[in-house]
Design an enzyme around this catalytic site. Structure first.
Site, short mmCIF file in Angstrom:
data_model
loop_
_atom_site.label_atom_id
_atom_site.label_comp_id
_atom_site.label_asym_id
_atom_site.label_seq_id
_atom_site.Cartn_x
_atom_site.Cartn_y
_atom_site.Cartn_z
N ASP A 1 -11.49 5.91 -3.15
CA ASP A 1 -10.76 6.99 -2.47
C ASP A 1 -9.59 7.43 -3.36
O ASP A 1 -8.88 6.58 -3.91
CB ASP A 1 -10.24 6.42 -1.13
CG ASP A 1 -9.63 7.48 -0.24
OD1 ASP A 1 -10.02 8.66 -0.34
OD2 ASP A 1 -8.77 7.10 0.60
N HIS A 2 -9.40 8.71 -3.50
CA HIS A 2 -8.28 9.26 -4.29
C HIS A 2 -8.17 8.67 -5.69
O HIS A 2 -7.06 8.31 -6.12
CB HIS A 2 -6.94 9.07 -3.55
CG HIS A 2 -6.84 9.93 -2.33
ND1 HIS A 2 -6.71 11.30 -2.42
CD2 HIS A 2 -6.90 9.64 -1.02
CE1 HIS A 2 -6.66 11.80 -1.19
NE2 HIS A 2 -6.81 10.82 -0.33
N GLY B 1 -1.16 9.67 6.81
CA GLY B 1 -0.07 8.94 7.44
C GLY B 1 0.07 9.28 8.92
O GLY B 1 -0.86 9.82 9.53
N GLY C 1 -6.98 12.51 6.01
CA GLY C 1 -5.81 12.46 6.87
C GLY C 1 -6.15 12.53 8.35
O GLY C 1 -5.46 13.18 9.13
N SER D 1 -6.40 10.04 10.77
CA SER D 1 -5.69 9.22 11.77
C SER D 1 -4.72 10.11 12.53
O SER D 1 -3.95 10.84 11.92
CB SER D 1 -4.88 8.11 11.08
OG SER D 1 -5.72 7.18 10.46
N ASN E 1 -12.29 10.75 6.94
CA ASN E 1 -11.54 9.59 6.42
C ASN E 1 -10.48 9.09 7.41
O ASN E 1 -9.64 9.87 7.87
CB ASN E 1 -10.78 10.00 5.15
CG ASN E 1 -11.67 10.17 3.95
OD1 ASN E 1 -12.88 10.15 4.05
ND2 ASN E 1 -11.04 10.33 2.80
N ALA F 1 -7.58 5.94 7.66
CA ALA F 1 -6.90 4.82 6.99
C ALA F 1 -5.75 4.27 7.83
O ALA F 1 -5.78 3.13 8.28
CB ALA F 1 -6.39 5.25 5.62
#
Ligand code: 13P
Length: 283
Positions: free
Chosen positions: A82-83, A180, A208, A210, A229, A231
């Site tokens: 990822d990234h 975040g 992003g 979440s 995604n 996280a």
């Protein structure tokens, strides 16, 4: 079964109108939790690690954990970078055995992003490893980096030019999500997503996620998102479980005791998001 790549999984999702959840894992228990959720719901799944995670413990540790989990599972499992922050890191992941790679040149200018993405695509495709890239800026705190407000939304005409110039297999788009914890409810530019979908044929990726309301995620999937995604919320779920055990029994010294509770909370969270993605029963 052996690890699989994202290629066929995402094309199947695109055709079927659902998405595959991609879950960031940061220790063995999170790997176990994600694969247990996938097994229970018969869902294909992507596990992924960021540069800060593979700095904490080398790529090889995470690869070994996820490969072991995949080999014991009956559902398809992908190990994704990822990234990916540089050509070099992408190549290390490729050599270690990752079966899907993101190169994130979105912090560079348009031409530089094309150049580094094309270099990674050219290096990965002979090994049949698919590549994800990002165009536009997803804001917020991504990995250890603060991406700011994320006002650089993906421009549809640029997305077309970018995909044609790089040969990338999937594209992460900036439509108003941020990494975040959100301060309020995020407003997503879903019309922009549809405009991108109209001109770009490769599967699209939502970062992003979440804290994004489930209905908004479902709407994005209807409009062409094939990989979603998550996280931050896995971190929150794991930590909640650990804290709960330690708060109730502060004298606990066996990491298995509190990690098991964190693992269970992550599993429950991931199962819920597999329902949102519509991937249940698609394995
Ligand atoms: P969140 O931490 O906001 O879920 O973002 C996950 C992500 O996009 C990882 O690339």
């Amino acid at each position: 079964m052996a690890l699989v790549t994202t290629k066929q999984l995402m094309l199947d999702a695109q055709k079927g109108g659902y998405a595959i959840g991609a879950f960031n894992v940061e220790n063995m228990e999170m790997v176990q939790a994600v694969v247990a959720a996938a097994e229970e719901l018969k869902s294909p799944v992507i596990m992924q690690t960021t540069p800060s995670t593979v700095k904490y413990a080398d790529l090889a540790y995470f690869y070994a954990n996820v490969r072991a989990a995949a080999e014991m599972a009956s559902v398809p499992v992908v190990m994704h970078l990822d990234h990916g922050s540089s050509f070099e890191l992408a190549m290390r992941a490729l050599r270690v055995g990752y079966t899907s790679i993101m190169i994130d040149g979105s912090h560079e200018g348009f031409a530089e992003n094309i150049a580094v993405t094309k270099a990674v695509v050219d290096a990965c495709h002979p090994s049949k490893v698919p590549v994800e890239a990002e165009l536009g800026k997803v804001g917020g705190k991504e990995d250890d980096l603060d991406g700011g407000e994320g006002d650089g939304y993906t421009v549809p005409s640029e997305a077309l030019e970018f995909v044609n110039a790089t040969g990338v297999d999937s594209l992460a788009v900036a439509i108003g999500t941020a990494h975040g914890v959100y301060k309020g409810v995020p407003k997503l530019d879903v019309n922009r997503l549809s405009e991108i979908r109209e001109v770009v044929s490769v599967p699209l990726v939502l970062h992003g996620t979440s804290g994004v309301p489930d209905d908004a995620v479902r709407e994005c999937i209807r409009r062409g998102i094939c990989k979603v995604n998550y996280a931050t919320d896995l971190r929150i779920a794991f930590t909640k479980g650990v804290k709960e055990v330690l708060d109730a029994n502060p004298e606990t010294i066996d990491p298995k005791k509190y990690n098991a509770c964190g693992r269970e909370y992550v599993k429950q969270y991931v199962m819920g998001k597999m329902e949102v993605c519509g991937s249940v029963g698609k394995a």
